[in-house]
Structures are given as C-alpha cells and as structure tokens.
Design an enzyme around this catalytic site. Structure first.
Site, mmCIF file in Angstrom:
data_model
loop_
_atom_site.group_PDB
_atom_site.id
_atom_site.type_symbol
_atom_site.label_atom_id
_atom_site.label_comp_id
_atom_site.label_asym_id
_atom_site.label_seq_id
_atom_site.Cartn_x
_atom_site.Cartn_y
_atom_site.Cartn_z
ATOM 1 N N CYS A 46 0.838 -1.213 0.000
ATOM 2 C CA CYS A 46 0.000 0.000 0.000
ATOM 3 C C CYS A 46 0.870 1.260 0.000
ATOM 4 O O CYS A 46 0.700 2.153 -0.852
ATOM 5 C CB CYS A 46 -0.932 -0.029 1.200
HETATM 6 N N1 NAP Z 1 -4.098 -4.180 5.539
HETATM 7 C C1 NAP Z 1 -3.625 -3.518 4.480
HETATM 8 O O1 NAP Z 1 -3.833 -2.290 4.331
HETATM 9 C C2 NAP Z 1 -2.827 -4.237 3.424
HETATM 10 C C3 NAP Z 1 -2.505 -3.536 2.256
HETATM 11 C C4 NAP Z 1 -1.770 -4.205 1.248
HETATM 12 C C5 NAP Z 1 -1.387 -5.523 1.432
HETATM 13 N N2 NAP Z 1 -1.695 -6.167 2.611
HETATM 14 C C6 NAP Z 1 -1.257 -7.577 2.734
HETATM 15 O O2 NAP Z 1 -2.418 -8.401 2.522
HETATM 16 C C7 NAP Z 1 -2.336 -9.583 3.352
HETATM 17 C C8 NAP Z 1 -3.596 -9.637 4.234
HETATM 18 O O3 NAP Z 1 -3.586 -8.461 5.051
HETATM 19 P P1 NAP Z 1 -4.769 -8.126 6.059
HETATM 20 O O4 NAP Z 1 -4.507 -6.752 6.540
HETATM 21 O O5 NAP Z 1 -6.075 -8.464 5.456
HETATM 22 O O6 NAP Z 1 -4.453 -9.191 7.244
HETATM 23 P P2 NAP Z 1 -5.461 -9.785 8.328
HETATM 24 O O7 NAP Z 1 -6.570 -8.823 8.573
HETATM 25 O O8 NAP Z 1 -4.609 -10.193 9.480
HETATM 26 O O9 NAP Z 1 -6.062 -11.103 7.614
HETATM 27 C C9 NAP Z 1 -5.248 -12.237 7.343
HETATM 28 C C10 NAP Z 1 -6.114 -13.320 6.724
HETATM 29 O O10 NAP Z 1 -5.300 -14.461 6.415
HETATM 30 C C11 NAP Z 1 -5.911 -15.639 7.008
HETATM 31 N N3 NAP Z 1 -4.853 -16.611 7.342
HETATM 32 C C12 NAP Z 1 -3.821 -16.442 8.204
HETATM 33 N N4 NAP Z 1 -3.041 -17.546 8.251
HETATM 34 C C13 NAP Z 1 -3.614 -18.464 7.397
HETATM 35 C C14 NAP Z 1 -3.317 -19.803 7.047
HETATM 36 N N5 NAP Z 1 -2.242 -20.438 7.540
HETATM 37 N N6 NAP Z 1 -4.139 -20.449 6.180
HETATM 38 C C15 NAP Z 1 -5.235 -19.827 5.661
HETATM 39 N N7 NAP Z 1 -5.577 -18.546 5.970
HETATM 40 C C16 NAP Z 1 -4.771 -17.875 6.825
HETATM 41 C C17 NAP Z 1 -6.627 -15.097 8.229
HETATM 42 O O11 NAP Z 1 -7.616 -15.999 8.686
HETATM 43 P P3 NAP Z 1 -8.125 -15.940 10.254
HETATM 44 O O12 NAP Z 1 -9.035 -14.747 10.360
HETATM 45 O O13 NAP Z 1 -8.853 -17.229 10.428
HETATM 46 O O14 NAP Z 1 -6.884 -15.829 11.092
HETATM 47 C C18 NAP Z 1 -7.242 -13.829 7.637
HETATM 48 O O15 NAP Z 1 -8.362 -14.159 6.847
HETATM 49 C C19 NAP Z 1 -1.026 -9.454 4.150
HETATM 50 O O16 NAP Z 1 -0.008 -10.169 3.498
HETATM 51 C C20 NAP Z 1 -0.720 -7.943 4.107
HETATM 52 O O17 NAP Z 1 0.645 -7.670 4.217
HETATM 53 C C21 NAP Z 1 -2.414 -5.558 3.599
#
Ligand code: NAP
Length: 350
Positions: A162
C-alpha cells in the site's frame, strides 16, 4: 470469472469480497480463512457483518501452511476457479503460491512474498528464507499503470504494498523522464491508517496507543522499501522512507520530496503527470497548487497526486493519497484481475 478468496476474514479479504460482490463479471465461489481457533465452516457475515446476505458459499477454515500440496489444491480450487486471490500472511503465500501455479491456476497474491526479484533479499526485509525461486522469477509486480501488458499475460501477479503504491505512483513519471537530481536524495514521509496492519490485535495498535497520536516506525527497515527501490530503480543510499501511524482507520498520505535537475514550472510538472497517467482511469492528477488528502480517497479505488514547487530552488513536493485497502490493496488487485481477463481496468471499481 470464478474467483476464490483466501484470507476472506481479514481486512483485505473483506475489501476484496465487497468489490467482487458488485463486480459485473466476477463470482466468488470459494472463501477460505485459517483454522486457528478450531472453527468449522461458517457464514462470512460472522467475520464481516456488512457482507450479510451477499454470499451463499460458507467460509472454509483451513490452515494452508499445514496442508500437503494436493489438499491445498482441493481446498482452494475445489469449486473450479479461474483465479485465486491470496490475502494471507507472507509466509502462507510463499508456501501456497507454487502449488497453485503448478496446477495451472492464475493467482494474485496480496502479500509481500513475491514482490522482490531476489530471493536473497527476503531474510533481511521479511525475516524468512525464500526457496520458491521459479515462482519469484515469473511473478509480475502489479502496478497496473506501469505494467499493463505484462499483467495481462501473467499467471502470477504480485500485488504491490500500500505504501509502495503511493510512493511509486508519485515518483515514476519524474524518474522515468529523468527529471530528478537523484544524488540530492529522495525522501518519502508517509502516513497510514491503522487498518494497514491487519486485524490481528497488538499493544501498539491498541485504541489508546493510536488515538490522538502519530508516531514514526520501521525507519530504514520497513519491508516496502526494497520493492520501491526495485520498481523505481533507485539506490538505497538515495532514498529515505519514513512510515507513520495515523489515528484514522484507512488511508495513506505520502509526502515525497525531490530536487529537480533542471528548472521547471509547476505547469510543466502537472503536464508531465497528466500525460503519463492519461491512460490511467484510477489515478487523478490535481491542478497546480491543490493537494490531495486522505478524505478525498478513503473508501475509493483512486490514487490522487498533487504538487508544490519552489521554482527558484527546484524543490518539488509530490503529495500522493490513496486508501490502503482500496488502490493500496484490494482495488488494485481487482484492477489487475480486470487486466488479466481482458476487461477495462476500472470494471467494478468506479
Ligand atoms: N491491511 C492492508 O492495508 C494491506 C494492504 C496491502 C497488502 N496487505 C497484505 O495483505 C495480506 C492480508 O492483510 P490483512 O490486513 O487483510 O491481514 P489480516 O486482517 O490479518 O487477515 C489475514 C487473513 O489471512 C488468514 N490466514 C492467516 N493464516 C492463514 C493460514 N495459515 N491459512 C489460511 N488462511 C490464513 C486469516 O484468517 P483468520 O481470520 O482465520 O486468522 C485472515 O483471513 C497481508 O499479506 C498484508 O501484508 C495488507
């Protein structure tokens, strides 16, 4: 297009589902989360109340890191999908993406696991070893405004970070045109809302720590630095990136400082950017003098750019604003999906 969203219960997963639910050509046929608290299949509105009634398929809790290759495939592609979005932690994506690629699936990974070309860079910036060199080599770094043709052909698109998207869009026209005195240094002072860290709670993200506060973090160590250097072809010694945490839920503002190598007017700077982003419906270039702000882009899929120039000293400031969950994540992923499937890149996004 039949899509599966892995990481459906996360913040990025929620944005993806919101966008895909209203997309004219996409249908979500698989939802997957982790099984960390031992839950069974559940309706996605349990995680995201705003999605009540939008999806008939339940969310399947699966710890993909713990599954053998064929089980991962069965889980992710069981419903017969054209495309898999991974909105998962970096390590999960690192382990899962090669399995999906080997089975011929197209993948958009929103983690950082496939953003860097050099596997040797991962221990320093991400704290883990990366052995999936074949997948790394074939990954297309998906800033649509810079790589439309490669994205259209790609089997694996690595969706940019981001912060990185906000900084790359602010600098690419200037650097590619050779307008910047790089030896004078380039600085990006960037600020993000708290949803940028995902939904896992931590002390530093606790409400009283974030509310009515603003602090810098990750100075010289933030994992978006190497992808910015790689995309912009700038050396580490010439670039400083300082991220800050803002007491807002969503949005990024990057204030980027450069020195021009020749005298230019503000009008010339605006023209350069207007021309560069002329084919880019999701980038909005402001008239000289007005600057973007977070409220203009929060809950949109746009990246907004504005400029201030001191002509006498050739100091230029580019202000770049976007929604970290929109153009900084899910919106950009859907834009990449549109390109991969031959649709107008703004389909379902404006
Ligand atoms: N947040 C942002 O603004 C943003 C922007 C760009 C990129 N990203 C990237 O996008 C990705 C997701 O970010 P997020 O902010 O959405 O994170 P998040 O809110 O912590 O969500 C993570 C997701 O991954 C799932 N997960 C975790 N471990 C897993 C496994 N072993 N097997 C299957 N599912 C699994 C979690 O499920 P549970 O709920 O069951 O734990 C949850 O659905 C990350 O790599 C982050 O760096 C984030």
């Amino acid at each position: 297009m039949r899509a599966a969203v892995v990481g459906a219960t996360g913040y990025v997963g929620r944005e993806l589902l919101t966008l895909l639910a209203r997309h004219p050509y996409a249908r979500v046929v698989g939802l997957i989360s982790s099984d960390l608290d031992g839950k069974g299949p559940f309706p996605i509105e349990q995680a995201h109340p705003a999605l009540r009634g939008r999806f008939t398929v339940p969310c399947q809790p699966l710890n993909l890191e713990g599954l053998a290759g064929n089980k991962v495939l069965e889980a992710v592609a069981g419903a017969g999908v054209d495309l898999v979005f991974l909105a998962t932690p970096h390590e999960t994506s690192r382990d899962v993406v090669p399995i999906l690629l080997d089975s011929g699936l197209r993948v958009i990974d929103l983690s950082g696991a496939f953003r860097l070309k050099d596997p040797a860079a991962y221990p320093r910036w991400y704290g883990f070893e990366h052995h999936a060199s074949k997948a790394l080599a074939q990954a297309v770094y998906g800033v649509p405004e810079l790589a439309r043709e490669a994205i259209a052909q790609a089997q694996l698109v690595s969706n940019p970070g981001c912060y990185a998207t906000s900084v790359i869009l602010a600098l690419a026209p200037l650097l590619r045109s050779g307008w910047v005195d790089v030896s004078a240094g380039i600085i990006s002072d960037s600020k993000s809302g708290a949803s940028g860290a995902g939904r896992t709670p931590s002390g530093k993200l606790h409400f009283p720590e974030v509310n009515e506060n603003c602090r810098a973090y990750g100075i010289f160590t933030h994992h978006h630095v190497p992808e910015m250097l790689q995309a912009l072809e700038v050396g580490e010694k010439d670039f400083i990136f300082t991220p800050h945490l803002l007491p807002v839920t969503r949005g990024i503002l990057s204030t980027v400082y450069v020195r021009l190598n020749q005298p230019r007017s503000l009008g010339q700077v605006v023209s350069l950017f207007r021309q560069f982003y002329e084919p880019s419906p999701l980038v909005r270039v402001y008239e000289g003098g007005s600057l973007p702000e977070i409220q203009a882009v929060a809950n949109t899929q746009f990246a907004d750019l504005g400029f201030a120039l001191d002509e006498a000293t050739r100091r230029l400031i580019v202000a770049s604003a976007l929604d970290n969950l929109g153009k900084g994540a899910a919106g950009q992923a859907v834009q990449n999906m549109n390109l991969m499937f031959g649709l107008p890149e703004e389909s379902g996004l404006v």
